[in-house]
Design a protein around this motif. Structure first.
Motif, short mmCIF file in Angstrom:
data_model
loop_
_atom_site.label_atom_id
_atom_site.label_comp_id
_atom_site.label_asym_id
_atom_site.label_seq_id
_atom_site.Cartn_x
_atom_site.Cartn_y
_atom_site.Cartn_z
N GLY A 25 1.00 -1.34 -0.35
CA GLY A 25 0.36 0.24 -0.23
C GLY A 25 0.69 1.42 -0.06
N ARG A 26 1.74 1.29 1.05
CA ARG A 26 2.39 3.02 0.57
C ARG A 26 3.49 3.01 -0.36
NH1 ARG A 26 7.89 3.00 1.38
NH2 ARG A 26 8.21 1.15 1.94
N ILE A 27 4.00 1.39 -1.17
CA ILE A 27 5.11 1.13 -2.31
C ILE A 27 4.24 2.23 -3.14
CG2 ILE A 27 6.02 -0.15 -4.13
CD1 ILE A 27 6.74 -1.63 -1.60
N LEU A 28 2.13 1.88 -3.69
CA LEU A 28 2.22 2.69 -4.32
C LEU A 28 1.28 3.83 -4.57
CD1 LEU A 28 -0.71 -0.56 -5.00
CD2 LEU A 28 0.44 -0.36 -6.30
N ALA A 29 1.42 4.32 -3.28
CA ALA A 29 1.30 5.70 -2.48
C ALA A 29 2.56 5.77 -3.23
CB ALA A 29 0.95 5.35 -1.42
N ASP A 30 3.76 5.82 -2.58
CA ASP A 30 5.30 6.65 -2.63
C ASP A 30 5.35 6.44 -3.57
OD1 ASP A 30 4.64 6.73 0.06
OD2 ASP A 30 6.49 5.75 0.50
N GLY A 31 4.74 6.17 -4.98
CA GLY A 31 4.89 5.60 -6.59
C GLY A 31 4.00 6.14 -7.31
N ILE A 33 0.74 5.54 -8.24
CA ILE A 33 0.17 4.84 -8.33
C ILE A 33 -0.94 4.74 -8.16
CG2 ILE A 33 0.44 2.48 -9.88
CD1 ILE A 33 3.66 2.35 -9.28
N SER A 34 -1.40 4.90 -6.77
CA SER A 34 -2.75 4.65 -6.39
C SER A 34 -2.22 5.00 -4.53
CB SER A 34 -3.36 3.32 -6.13
OG SER A 34 -4.37 3.44 -5.93
N VAL A 39 -7.02 -0.74 -6.62
CA VAL A 39 -6.48 -1.51 -7.18
C VAL A 39 -7.27 -2.85 -7.22
CG1 VAL A 39 -4.40 0.18 -6.77
CG2 VAL A 39 -4.40 -2.06 -5.41
N ALA A 40 -7.18 -3.58 -8.43
CA ALA A 40 -7.51 -4.69 -8.57
C ALA A 40 -5.97 -5.93 -8.30
CB ALA A 40 -7.94 -5.01 -10.14
#
Length: 353
Positions: A25-31, A33-34, A39-40
């Motif tokens: 979750g943190r990786i997607l937010a920091d990147g 992306i979401s 996400v699916a």
């Protein structure tokens, strides 16, 4: 003086470490992306429930889809399911079949895709290609390169060692693929993309000489990064040329003629060693033979359960798997008898290592 440059598609985020899945979750937010975790998440059967339990605390808004993966039908079925939702991205978590299914389905609707690898079987984790079976035949389908590539070493460590070792064969086969690319330049004037070649070669050279094995985090990290680099090489030049030559022609031929013989990476490594022998490159042959032996990977047809006659037939059939590609196999254009003679000499050379 004008400055010329080119834009290269690469993932927004690359992360190779332990605990990456739980931190998704943190990786997607920091990147970027979401931000909200809408996400699916696509997982395969078996390990899926364990992964979902880890994800829930950081991705409470995620929708989870389970796929058997590996076929075009499965990818199209997943794409139909994704169409009814509103997602920032598709996250494919698992081995090559699951990731490739998610890549294809996401590209179908132009959704960003994040590849989360739990095994290191081949360079598909970061490539713009999805390998899927259609009507019993495995084909390569162009897709968008993943927006993020994450390798969780905890899952790699707990996965089947043979599956992960296969990635070593796929990486070092790049050395043979690059030699074939250079041969294409010399004989047919085929252009070689220097940046793509460098990305492909660096990872292969690192794995070829790296001490350690799959029980060593340092070695596994280098292998993961080499597989990612190989995928990026394909994205840079827009084809699989920097990572696929006669080695992969042999692999695809065996897959077609003798399905389920061995994995992609195991067959790519075997094909690369045989093609290197055909070129007469003794130094490279010894390096690759020793590396494959060190990591308990197949080096002869018998190691993957093929007879000499079956392997000769596969080598004869191999150029038909990539009709537009020029490799040492097309260059030599061996008859079955000539291939058998080369194979006999090859097996003696392998036995001497």
């Amino acid at each position: 003086m004008p400055l010329l440059a080119r834009s290269v598609q690469t993932p927004l985020h690359i992360d190779v470490r332990r605990g990456a899945v739980a931190d998704l979750g943190r990786i997607l937010a920091d990147g970027r992306i979401s931000a909200g975790g809408d996400v699916a998440v696509v997982v395969g059967p078996g390990i899926g429930e364990q992964i979902v339990d880890l994800l829930r605390p950081s991705l409470q808004s995620a929708s989870v889809y389970v796929t058997t993966g590996g076929t075009l039908d499965a990818a199209l079925e997943l794409a139909d399911k994704l169409r009814s939702g509103h997602f920032d991205a598709v996250v494919g978590i698992g081995g090559g079949k699951t990731v490739d299914t998610a890549k294809y389905a996401a590209s179908r609707w132009g959704l960003p895709m994040v590849s989360v690898a739990t095994s290191l079987a081949n360079d598909g984790i970061a490539s713009p290609v999805a390998s899927l079976i259609n009507d019993g035949i495995k084909g390569s389908y162009g897709v968008h390169i993943p927006f993020g590539v994450i390798v969780d070493l905890d899952f790699v460590e707990n996965g089947p060692e043979r599956v992960n070792r296969a990635g070593i064969g796929d990486v070092i086969s790049n050395i043979s693929a690059l030699a074939d690319w250079e041969l294409g330049r010399q004989v047919r004037g085929e252009p070689v993309d220097g940046l793509a070649a460098s990305l492909s070669r660096m990872g292969a050279e690192a794995v070829l000489s790296m001490p350690g094995d799959m029980s060593d985090d340092a070695f596994v990290t280098v292998l993961a990064e080499a597989l990612i680099s190989s995928g990026l090489a394909m994205a840079v030049c827009g084809s699989s040329r920097p990572s696929s030559g006669g080695c992969h022609e042999i692999m695809h031929a065996i897959d077609s003629l003798y399905p389920d013989t061995a994995s992609h990476g195991e067959l790519a490594g075997l094909g690369a060693l045989f093609c290197t022998f055909l070129r007469g490159d003794q130094r490279r042959f010894e390096q690759m033979a020793d590396c494959l032996a060190r990591h308990q990977l197949p080096r002869t047809p018998g190691d993957v359960g093929l007879t000499a006659e079956q392997f000769v037939r596969a080598v004869e059939f191999a150029p038909r798997t990539r009709p537009d590609r020029y490799t040492i196999l097309e260059h030599l254009a061996m008859s079955p008898d000539e291939t058998q003679q080369r194979l006999d000499a090859y097996e003696l050379a392998v036995a001497a290592r």
